[in-house]
Design a protein around this motif. Structure first.
Motif, short mmCIF file in Angstrom:
data_model
loop_
_atom_site.label_atom_id
_atom_site.label_comp_id
_atom_site.label_asym_id
_atom_site.label_seq_id
_atom_site.Cartn_x
_atom_site.Cartn_y
_atom_site.Cartn_z
N CYS A 24 -12.69 -8.85 10.51
CA CYS A 24 -12.52 -9.22 9.10
C CYS A 24 -13.65 -10.13 8.64
N LYS A 42 -8.24 -0.79 8.46
CA LYS A 42 -6.89 -0.18 8.49
C LYS A 42 -6.64 0.48 9.83
N PRO A 51 -0.29 -5.60 11.56
CA PRO A 51 0.08 -4.93 10.30
C PRO A 51 -0.96 -5.14 9.19
N GLU A 52 -1.03 -4.16 8.29
CA GLU A 52 -1.99 -4.22 7.19
C GLU A 52 -1.83 -5.49 6.36
N ALA A 53 -0.59 -5.90 6.13
CA ALA A 53 -0.33 -7.12 5.34
C ALA A 53 -0.95 -8.33 6.03
N GLU A 54 -0.89 -8.35 7.36
CA GLU A 54 -1.47 -9.46 8.13
C GLU A 54 -3.00 -9.44 8.00
N VAL A 56 -4.69 -8.28 5.45
CA VAL A 56 -4.98 -8.77 4.09
C VAL A 56 -4.92 -10.30 4.08
N ASN A 57 -3.91 -10.85 4.75
CA ASN A 57 -3.76 -12.30 4.84
C ASN A 57 -4.96 -12.94 5.55
N LYS A 60 -7.93 -13.03 3.25
CA LYS A 60 -7.82 -14.05 2.19
C LYS A 60 -8.10 -15.45 2.71
#
Length: 143
Positions: A24, A42, A51-54, A56-57, A60
């Motif tokens: 990332c 992905k 997970p994808e949400a993780e 994204v986190n 950020k």
């Protein structure tokens, strides 16, 4: 899982997260996030069971210094070399290596005690492999 990624099974949950955080950080290092890089993240999330949400986190809340600090927890040479290889693949997945990506790979490699000569060898192998894959697509008319 393809043989090239068998090493993932040897990573602890913490090491998997360090790998993904490194990816990332690399994606954001050149301030341009290409579609190929998003696709890579992905896919890599699935492979590393993050997970994808993780992801994204992570994106950020990136902190390059923290990531570099965590990377030094990877002490096994084979794992260190795999991380450098994956970063080289990622860096070359868009329009090519830029200075920020090269600097990031060098910073990571230093924390992992991977020599500059070894980085060059790994990156050359990655480039050769990408050329072969592209040639294969052309020959097999996968375009």
């Amino acid at each position: 899982m393809n043989q090239e990624y068998e090493y993932i099974a040897t990573l602890s949950p913490e090491e998997k997260r360090i790998f993904v955080e490194s990816f990332c950080s690399m994606v954001c290092s050149d301030k341009k996030v290409a579609k190929e890089e998003i696709d890579f993240l992905k896919n890599i999330g699935k492979m590393y069971e993050i997970p994808e949400a993780e992801i994204v986190n992570i994106m950020k809340n990136l902190n390059k210094e923290q990531i570099l600090e965590k990377v030094s927890r990877i002490t096994e040479r084979k794992k260190a070399l795999q991380l450098v290889k994956e970063l080289c693949f990622l860096a070359n997945s868009d329009s090519g290596l830029d200075d920020d990506e090269i600097d990031f790979i060098i910073d990571i490699a230093e924390r992992l005690n991977v020599e500059n000569e070894k980085i060059k060898q790994i990156n050359k192998w990655v480039l050769d492999k990408l050329v072969l894959l592209k040639t294969g697509d052309i020959i097999l008319e996968n375009e």
